[in-house]
Design an enzyme around this catalytic site. Structure first.
Site, PDB file in Angstrom:
ATOM      1  N   TRP A  12       0.901  -1.176  -0.005  1.00  0.00           N
ATOM      2  CA  TRP A  12       0.041   0.165   0.070  1.00  0.00           C
ATOM      3  C   TRP A  12       0.833   1.305   0.017  1.00  0.00           C
ATOM      4  CZ3 TRP A  12      -4.708  -0.739   3.880  1.00  0.00           C
ATOM      5  CH2 TRP A  12      -5.185  -1.947   3.667  1.00  0.00           C
ATOM      6  N   LYS A  13       2.064   1.047   0.250  1.00  0.00           N
ATOM      7  CA  LYS A  13       2.958   2.328   0.287  1.00  0.00           C
ATOM      8  C   LYS A  13       2.439   3.038   1.404  1.00  0.00           C
ATOM      9  CE  LYS A  13       4.339   1.486  -4.428  1.00  0.00           C
ATOM     10  NZ  LYS A  13       4.944   1.947  -5.597  1.00  0.00           N
ATOM     11  N   GLY A 175       5.046   1.587 -11.260  1.00  0.00           N
ATOM     12  CA  GLY A 175       4.019   2.901 -11.324  1.00  0.00           C
ATOM     13  C   GLY A 175       4.034   3.461 -12.717  1.00  0.00           C
ATOM     14  N   GLY A 231       1.291  -2.856  -6.237  1.00  0.00           N
ATOM     15  CA  GLY A 231       1.380  -1.424  -5.645  1.00  0.00           C
ATOM     16  C   GLY A 231      -0.023  -0.856  -5.778  1.00  0.00           C
ATOM     17  N   GLY A 232       0.009   0.268  -6.709  1.00  0.00           N
ATOM     18  CA  GLY A 232      -1.134   1.032  -7.042  1.00  0.00           C
ATOM     19  C   GLY A 232      -2.522   0.042  -6.762  1.00  0.00           C
TER      20      GLY A 232
HETATM   21  C1  PEP Z   1       5.714  -1.574  -6.037  1.00  0.00           C
HETATM   22  O1  PEP Z   1       6.092  -0.449  -5.862  1.00  0.00           O
HETATM   23  O2  PEP Z   1       6.258  -2.488  -5.238  1.00  0.00           O
HETATM   24  C2  PEP Z   1       4.753  -1.819  -7.183  1.00  0.00           C
HETATM   25  C3  PEP Z   1       4.756  -2.853  -7.718  1.00  0.00           C
HETATM   26  O3  PEP Z   1       4.171  -0.535  -7.530  1.00  0.00           O
HETATM   27  P1  PEP Z   1       2.914  -0.681  -8.854  1.00  0.00           P
HETATM   28  O4  PEP Z   1       2.315  -1.862  -8.910  1.00  0.00           O
HETATM   29  O5  PEP Z   1       2.195   0.450  -8.745  1.00  0.00           O
HETATM   30  O6  PEP Z   1       3.883  -0.642 -10.174  1.00  0.00           O
END
Ligand code: PEP
Length: 248
Positions: A12-13, A175, A231-232
């Site tokens: 989730w950052k 991202g 992530g997102g």
């Molecule tokens: C991450 O930062 O671990 C990641 C996978 O981000 P995203 O899925 O948003 O690219």
């Protein structure tokens, strides 16, 4: 041929407040309970402020809890930091270490990450160690050297392979909406396994970088890809669960 369970991790950052984070975790926990028994593993890594309430919310569900970082010391005068033992105390099973955002923004070195891996494993956590090439390394054909170097410098001399997950996360894919071809990912995962030597076949190697519902099946179908770090797309329960279900 080794059979490894697939692992779906939500990073989730720095997102989520008490109400929104709890709602998201509960929605995912309910999906997981409805789908039990799960043929794959699922973990959520919320920000540190939400670990305890989410730990409680996940009780009784197969969804596991993870953190996004830890300190290498067990306790002491480290203002603002959180130790691996504290994370274990809250019910964490996983901790992400060496994410490229931390390597870049906090200049985390391989040596520092290796100390964190040792401490986290000692506390009983499974360490998700992130490695990945930059766009420049990709353009100059040095991806493989960069990955092998990053991985070897980020692991302590002694570690338990049963407490290690490697996340291959190309920095340029995070991202951005860009994802490497699945063949490329598989080939880097094979490289990672080879560089781990005899234990490589047993270690889960997962992929991260712009994973979304529509590209998850292709990735998760590959024998070499043991899961995804999201992530997102992990900030929405429908999207995240739709990715997870592709691991069936
Ligand atoms: C991450 O930062 O671990 C990641 C996978 O981000 P995203 O899925 O948003 O690219």
């Amino acid at each position: 041929m080794a059979t490894r369970r697939k692992l779906i991790v939500g990073n989730w950052k720095m997102n989520g407040r008490l109400t929104s984070g709890l709602n998201l975790a509960k929605e995912i926990a309910n999906r997981a309970i409805e789908s039990m028994p799960l043929e794959f593993d699922v973990a959520l890594c919320p920000p540190a402020t939400l670990l305890w309430p989410i730990s409680e919310a996940l009780m009784g569900s197969p969804v596991m809890l993870g953190a996004q970082d830890c300190h290498y010391a067990n306790h002491g005068a480290y203002t603002g930091d959180i130790s691996a033992g504290m994370l274990a105390d809250l019910g964490c099973r996983y901790v992400i270490l060496g994410h490229s955002e931390r390597r870049a923004a906090y200049e985390e070195t391989g040596a520092l990450i290796a100390k964190k891996v040792a401490a986290a494993q000692l506390a009983g956590l499974v360490t998700i160690v992130c490695v990945g090439e930059t766009l420049e390394q990709r353009a100059t054909g040095t991806t493989e050297t960069a990955i092998v170097q990053q991985l070897s410098s980020s692991l302590p001399e002694k570690f338990h392979s049963s407490q290690l997950v490697v996340a291959y996360e190309p920095v340029w894919a995070i991202g951005s909406g860009d994802v490497p071809e699945t063949d490329e990912v598989s080939s880097i995962h094979r490289l990672i396994r080879r560089s781990l030597g005899a234990m490589g076949e047993a270690v889960q190697v997962i992929y991260g970088g712009s994973v979304v519902p529509h590209n998850a099946r292709d990735l998760l179908e590959q024998h070499e890809i043991d899961g995804v770090l999201v992530g997102g797309a992990s900030l929405n329960s429908d999207g995240f669960w739709s990715i997870a279900e592709k691991a069936r």
